[in-house]
Scaffold this motif. Structure first.
Motif, mmCIF file in Angstrom:
data_model
loop_
_atom_site.group_PDB
_atom_site.id
_atom_site.type_symbol
_atom_site.label_atom_id
_atom_site.label_comp_id
_atom_site.label_asym_id
_atom_site.label_seq_id
_atom_site.Cartn_x
_atom_site.Cartn_y
_atom_site.Cartn_z
ATOM 1 N N ALA A 16 36.248 32.937 43.407
ATOM 2 C CA ALA A 16 36.960 31.661 43.393
ATOM 3 C C ALA A 16 37.086 30.852 42.069
ATOM 4 C CB ALA A 16 36.494 30.542 44.537
ATOM 5 N N ASP A 17 35.883 31.307 41.267
ATOM 6 C CA ASP A 17 35.804 30.414 40.099
ATOM 7 C C ASP A 17 36.309 31.356 38.756
ATOM 8 O OD1 ASP A 17 34.287 28.398 41.051
ATOM 9 O OD2 ASP A 17 32.277 29.251 41.062
ATOM 10 N N ARG A 18 36.761 32.163 39.103
ATOM 11 C CA ARG A 18 37.481 33.148 37.943
ATOM 12 C C ARG A 18 38.654 33.771 38.329
ATOM 13 N NH1 ARG A 18 32.710 34.550 36.233
ATOM 14 N NH2 ARG A 18 31.854 33.029 37.500
ATOM 15 N N PRO A 19 39.429 34.289 37.456
ATOM 16 C CA PRO A 19 40.589 35.135 37.654
ATOM 17 C C PRO A 19 40.379 36.496 37.999
ATOM 18 C CG PRO A 19 40.422 34.739 35.313
ATOM 19 C CD PRO A 19 39.449 34.124 35.890
ATOM 20 N N PHE A 20 39.722 36.582 39.257
ATOM 21 C CA PHE A 20 39.183 37.730 39.740
ATOM 22 C C PHE A 20 40.239 39.114 39.867
ATOM 23 C CE2 PHE A 20 37.779 40.890 43.279
ATOM 24 C CZ PHE A 20 36.480 41.149 42.608
ATOM 25 N N TRP A 21 41.233 38.905 40.349
ATOM 26 C CA TRP A 21 42.144 40.002 40.434
ATOM 27 C C TRP A 21 42.754 40.145 39.262
ATOM 28 C CZ3 TRP A 21 41.177 43.285 44.320
ATOM 29 C CH2 TRP A 21 40.490 42.382 45.375
#
Length: 136
Positions: A16-21
């Protein structure tokens, strides 16, 4: 059973703390293009410097995707560079990995660019109606 739940919730917080996808898609796009460069097809053509760029650009895509995942504060630079590098694979890397890798890179970079770190989680339409009816 509790240890698995803790690991899962820790991964969800990290994600949730990063642009994962966005980072994952950009990395997968670069990896797909690199795999098509190694394919033993008669369609694959490498000529001089274009052959070097054909390996350099997808490697940069993988690197930018990983940097987006592990250093999200610089996501704007990584995502803009990722889009430009992804589009650069069109003429250099078998039409961008036969379109698939290039599209994965562009979509992943766009997702990373549009990610907002301090945005509140979205509420469903049903929750918004309940809060509006309860306040009114």
């Amino acid at each position: 059973m509790r240890a698995g739940t803790d690991v899962r919730s820790a991964f969800r917080r990290w994600r949730a703390d990063r642009p994962f996808w966005g980072g994952v898609l950009l990395t997968l796009g670069g990896a797909e293009i690199l795999l098509t460069m190694k394919a033993s097809l008669k369609v694959v053509l490498h000529v001089g410097m274009q052959g070097l760029a054909g390996y350099l650009l997808p490697t940069l895509m993988v690197l930018l995707g990983l940097l987006t995942l592990f250093h999200p504060t610089q996501r704007l630079f990584y995502s803009i560079t990722g889009v430009l590098v992804s589009l650069g694979t069109w003429p250099t890397s078998n039409l961008g990995g036969f379109f698939v890798g290039m599209l994965l890179g562009v979509v992943g970079s766009s997702l990373a660019f549009g990610w907002l770190p301090d945005q509140e989680p979205r509420r469903s339409r049903r929750e918004r109606r309940r809060s509006a009816l309860g306040a009114g």
